[in-house]
Scaffold this motif. Structure first.
Motif, PDB file in Angstrom:
ATOM      1  N   ASP A  32       7.595  -4.144  -1.055  1.00 28.12           N
ATOM      2  CA  ASP A  32       8.321  -5.183  -1.797  1.00 28.12           C
ATOM      3  C   ASP A  32       7.660  -6.556  -1.655  1.00 28.12           C
ATOM      4  OD1 ASP A  32      10.486  -3.350  -2.430  1.00 28.12           O
ATOM      5  OD2 ASP A  32      11.045  -3.518  -0.321  1.00 28.12           O
ATOM      6  N   LEU A  33       6.760  -6.676  -0.650  1.00 24.43           N
ATOM      7  CA  LEU A  33       6.104  -7.970  -0.400  1.00 24.43           C
ATOM      8  C   LEU A  33       4.594  -7.866  -0.592  1.00 24.43           C
ATOM      9  CD1 LEU A  33       8.718  -7.927   1.813  1.00 24.43           C
ATOM     10  CD2 LEU A  33       7.816 -10.197   2.128  1.00 24.43           C
ATOM     11  N   LYS A  34       4.175  -6.830  -1.329  1.00 28.81           N
ATOM     12  CA  LYS A  34       2.725  -6.594  -1.409  1.00 28.81           C
ATOM     13  C   LYS A  34       1.992  -7.722  -2.130  1.00 28.81           C
ATOM     14  CE  LYS A  34       2.367  -3.378  -5.302  1.00 28.81           C
ATOM     15  NZ  LYS A  34       3.432  -3.368  -6.168  1.00 28.81           N
ATOM     16  N   ASN A  35       2.686  -8.473  -2.963  1.00 28.61           N
ATOM     17  CA  ASN A  35       2.040  -9.607  -3.642  1.00 28.61           C
ATOM     18  C   ASN A  35       2.222 -10.921  -2.890  1.00 28.61           C
ATOM     19  OD1 ASN A  35       1.246  -7.935  -5.738  1.00 28.61           O
ATOM     20  ND2 ASN A  35       3.220  -8.190  -6.772  1.00 28.61           N
ATOM     21  N   HIS A  36       2.792 -10.846  -1.710  1.00 23.71           N
ATOM     22  CA  HIS A  36       3.071 -12.075  -0.960  1.00 23.71           C
ATOM     23  C   HIS A  36       2.148 -12.255   0.241  1.00 23.71           C
ATOM     24  CE1 HIS A  36       6.736 -11.468  -3.303  1.00 23.71           C
ATOM     25  NE2 HIS A  36       7.000 -12.749  -3.139  1.00 23.71           N
ATOM     26  N   PHE A  37       1.746 -11.140   0.880  1.00 17.70           N
ATOM     27  CA  PHE A  37       0.868 -11.296   2.045  1.00 17.70           C
ATOM     28  C   PHE A  37      -0.528 -11.673   1.586  1.00 17.70           C
ATOM     29  CE2 PHE A  37       4.234  -8.891   4.163  1.00 17.70           C
ATOM     30  CZ  PHE A  37       4.373  -9.679   5.303  1.00 17.70           C
ATOM     31  N   PHE A  38      -1.180 -12.478   2.412  1.00 13.85           N
ATOM     32  CA  PHE A  38      -2.473 -13.052   2.098  1.00 13.85           C
ATOM     33  C   PHE A  38      -3.570 -11.982   2.030  1.00 13.85           C
ATOM     34  CE2 PHE A  38      -6.348 -14.945   4.039  1.00 13.85           C
ATOM     35  CZ  PHE A  38      -6.662 -15.808   3.004  1.00 13.85           C
ATOM     36  N   ASP A  39      -3.570 -11.058   3.015  1.00 14.75           N
ATOM     37  CA  ASP A  39      -4.674 -10.098   3.113  1.00 14.75           C
ATOM     38  C   ASP A  39      -4.353  -8.836   2.302  1.00 14.75           C
ATOM     39  OD1 ASP A  39      -6.760  -8.449   3.850  1.00 14.75           O
ATOM     40  OD2 ASP A  39      -6.825  -9.236   5.898  1.00 14.75           O
ATOM     41  N   ARG A  40      -4.668  -8.904   0.996  1.00 15.72           N
ATOM     42  CA  ARG A  40      -4.317  -7.796   0.083  1.00 15.72           C
ATOM     43  C   ARG A  40      -5.031  -6.496   0.456  1.00 15.72           C
ATOM     44  NH1 ARG A  40      -1.853 -10.646  -4.385  1.00 15.72           N
ATOM     45  NH2 ARG A  40      -0.796 -12.228  -3.170  1.00 15.72           N
ATOM     46  N   LYS A  41      -6.215  -6.619   1.071  1.00 12.56           N
ATOM     47  CA  LYS A  41      -6.980  -5.426   1.445  1.00 12.56           C
ATOM     48  C   LYS A  41      -6.205  -4.633   2.511  1.00 12.56           C
ATOM     49  CE  LYS A  41     -11.730  -4.245   2.728  1.00 12.56           C
ATOM     50  NZ  LYS A  41     -11.726  -4.058   4.184  1.00 12.56           N
ATOM     51  N   VAL A  42      -5.708  -5.334   3.531  1.00 10.70           N
ATOM     52  CA  VAL A  42      -4.927  -4.666   4.583  1.00 10.70           C
ATOM     53  C   VAL A  42      -3.655  -4.061   3.982  1.00 10.70           C
ATOM     54  CG1 VAL A  42      -3.614  -5.035   6.730  1.00 10.70           C
ATOM     55  CG2 VAL A  42      -5.838  -6.098   6.441  1.00 10.70           C
ATOM     56  N   VAL A  43      -3.009  -4.796   3.071  1.00  6.31           N
ATOM     57  CA  VAL A  43      -1.788  -4.283   2.425  1.00  6.31           C
ATOM     58  C   VAL A  43      -2.101  -2.962   1.722  1.00  6.31           C
ATOM     59  CG1 VAL A  43      -0.091  -4.688   0.596  1.00  6.31           C
ATOM     60  CG2 VAL A  43      -0.725  -6.559   2.124  1.00  6.31           C
ATOM     61  N   GLU A  44      -3.169  -2.947   0.913  1.00  6.29           N
ATOM     62  CA  GLU A  44      -3.534  -1.743   0.163  1.00  6.29           C
ATOM     63  C   GLU A  44      -3.856  -0.585   1.094  1.00  6.29           C
ATOM     64  OE1 GLU A  44      -3.025  -0.987  -2.871  1.00  6.29           O
ATOM     65  OE2 GLU A  44      -2.243  -3.011  -3.111  1.00  6.29           O
ATOM     66  N   GLU A  45      -4.613  -0.879   2.172  1.00  8.57           N
ATOM     67  CA  GLU A  45      -4.979   0.180   3.133  1.00  8.57           C
ATOM     68  C   GLU A  45      -3.731   0.771   3.783  1.00  8.57           C
ATOM     69  OE1 GLU A  45      -9.332  -1.635   4.397  1.00  8.57           O
ATOM     70  OE2 GLU A  45      -7.675  -1.764   5.836  1.00  8.57           O
ATOM     71  N   MET A  46      -2.799  -0.098   4.185  1.00  9.99           N
ATOM     72  CA  MET A  46      -1.583   0.398   4.839  1.00  9.99           C
ATOM     73  C   MET A  46      -0.763   1.250   3.878  1.00  9.99           C
ATOM     74  SD  MET A  46      -0.323  -2.843   7.142  1.00  9.99           S
ATOM     75  CE  MET A  46       1.113  -1.998   7.820  1.00  9.99           C
ATOM     76  N   LEU A  47      -0.555   0.720   2.663  1.00  6.14           N
ATOM     77  CA  LEU A  47       0.292   1.455   1.706  1.00  6.14           C
ATOM     78  C   LEU A  47      -0.356   2.776   1.310  1.00  6.14           C
ATOM     79  CD1 LEU A  47       1.618  -1.449  -0.565  1.00  6.14           C
ATOM     80  CD2 LEU A  47       2.865  -0.200   1.218  1.00  6.14           C
ATOM     81  N   SER A  48      -1.676   2.764   1.114  1.00  9.90           N
ATOM     82  CA  SER A  48      -2.314   4.020   0.674  1.00  9.90           C
ATOM     83  C   SER A  48      -2.381   5.041   1.808  1.00  9.90           C
ATOM     84  CB  SER A  48      -3.690   3.771   0.040  1.00  9.90           C
ATOM     85  OG  SER A  48      -4.492   3.125   0.965  1.00  9.90           O
ATOM     86  N   SER A  49      -2.236   4.584   3.069  1.00 12.63           N
ATOM     87  CA  SER A  49      -2.170   5.598   4.137  1.00 12.63           C
ATOM     88  C   SER A  49      -0.720   5.879   4.551  1.00 12.63           C
ATOM     89  CB  SER A  49      -3.032   5.187   5.336  1.00 12.63           C
ATOM     90  OG  SER A  49      -2.653   3.919   5.790  1.00 12.63           O
ATOM     91  N   GLY A  50       0.227   5.485   3.699  1.00 14.80           N
ATOM     92  CA  GLY A  50       1.635   5.854   3.901  1.00 14.80           C
ATOM     93  C   GLY A  50       2.388   4.936   4.863  1.00 14.80           C
ATOM     94  N   LEU A  51       1.777   3.810   5.234  1.00 13.94           N
ATOM     95  CA  LEU A  51       2.472   2.867   6.128  1.00 13.94           C
ATOM     96  C   LEU A  51       3.211   1.828   5.300  1.00 13.94           C
ATOM     97  CD1 LEU A  51      -0.287   2.205   8.823  1.00 13.94           C
ATOM     98  CD2 LEU A  51       1.852   3.457   9.142  1.00 13.94           C
ATOM     99  N   ASN A  52       4.531   1.826   5.441  1.00 16.49           N
ATOM    100  CA  ASN A  52       5.343   0.896   4.651  1.00 16.49           C
ATOM    101  C   ASN A  52       6.465   0.348   5.532  1.00 16.49           C
ATOM    102  OD1 ASN A  52       6.466  -0.498   2.503  1.00 16.49           O
ATOM    103  ND2 ASN A  52       7.601   1.291   1.745  1.00 16.49           N
ATOM    104  N   PRO A  53       6.102  -0.495   6.538  1.00 11.43           N
ATOM    105  CA  PRO A  53       7.119  -0.923   7.512  1.00 11.43           C
ATOM    106  C   PRO A  53       8.266  -1.721   6.890  1.00 11.43           C
ATOM    107  CG  PRO A  53       5.114  -2.221   7.768  1.00 11.43           C
ATOM    108  CD  PRO A  53       4.796  -1.123   6.786  1.00 11.43           C
TER     109      PRO A  53
END
Ligand code: PAN
Ligand code: ZN
Length: 202
Positions: A31-52
């Motif tokens: 829900d905050l994927k467009n808000h965090f600064f480091d989009r690369k880390v966001v994408e890596e976490m989400l694509s490996s199933g991490l969605n805290p």
């Protein structure tokens, strides 16, 4: 003729911010994927199933008309996405009105900004009460090791504008660098009152 509503009481658990009988609104990383600064880390976490779970809001909503107040609690978890600490999305109110937040657990930074480019930051700990004047977007950031918990109250007719912040970002980022909490300028911040240039440093 004025229509009167019933008074009521709620029970807040001050150890964890939960309010009995209210189901929380939950905000996860997605829900905050467009808000965090480091989009690369966001994408890596989400694509490996991490969605805290980043935060929960327990809110007693009233009819959205002037005169009423909405109130409730926000429970912001500790954690970071890359260097950036967990935060709430942040928003402007549609109808300019103030808000209060009282913090009773944790450690954080409160970020405020206007559409004219003014900014303010305030440290948060148990006992801090913040007044947010009309016209100021607001976000809280958890820089501690436990939940940052607060109780808020605002005009029930306020409305929330999340789109502006999603487009511009916050002017300031709160990060951990060299084992220290630092408030830095957001290099991708786009001021809403002037034309944006890629990578503009504020
Ligand atoms: C609060 C916030 C709450 C969550 O009730 O809504 O802390 O933050 P976001 O709405 O930015 O996700 C409030 O400020 N209401 O106006
Ligand atoms: Zn608000």
């Amino acid at each position: 003729m004025t229509k009167y509503f019933s008074s009521f009481a709620i029970s807040v658990d001050y150890s964890n911010g939960k309010i009995s009988g209210i189901a929380p609104i939950q905000r996860h990383l997605v829900d905050l994927k467009n808000h965090f600064f480091d989009r690369k880390v966001v994408e890596e976490m989400l694509s490996s199933g991490l969605n805290p779970l980043i935060y929960e809001v327990y809110e007693a909503f009233q009819p959205s008309e002037p005169g009423h107040l909405n109130f409730g609690t926000t429970v912001l978890n500790p954690g970071k996405i890359g260097e950036e600490y967990f935060f709430t999305k942040g928003h402007h109110h549609v109808r300019d009105c103030g808000e209060t937040y009282s913090f009773f657990k944790g450690k954080g930074i409160f970020l405020l900004q206007t559409k004219n480019g003014e900014t303010a930051e305030m440290p948060l700990e148990a006992g801090t009460t913040i007044y947010v004047p009309p016209g100021w977007a607001h976000r809280m950031v958890n820089v501690g090791k436990e939940e940052l918990i607060s109780i808020f109250c605002y005009d029930a007719a306020a409305g929330h504008d999340y789109g502006s912040i999603e487009r511009t970002g916050f002017a300031k980022l709160v990060v951990e660098r060299k084992d220290k909490t630092q408030i830095i300028g957001n290099p991708f911040f786009r001021r809403s009152d002037k034309k944006w240039t890629l990578g503009e440093v504020t």
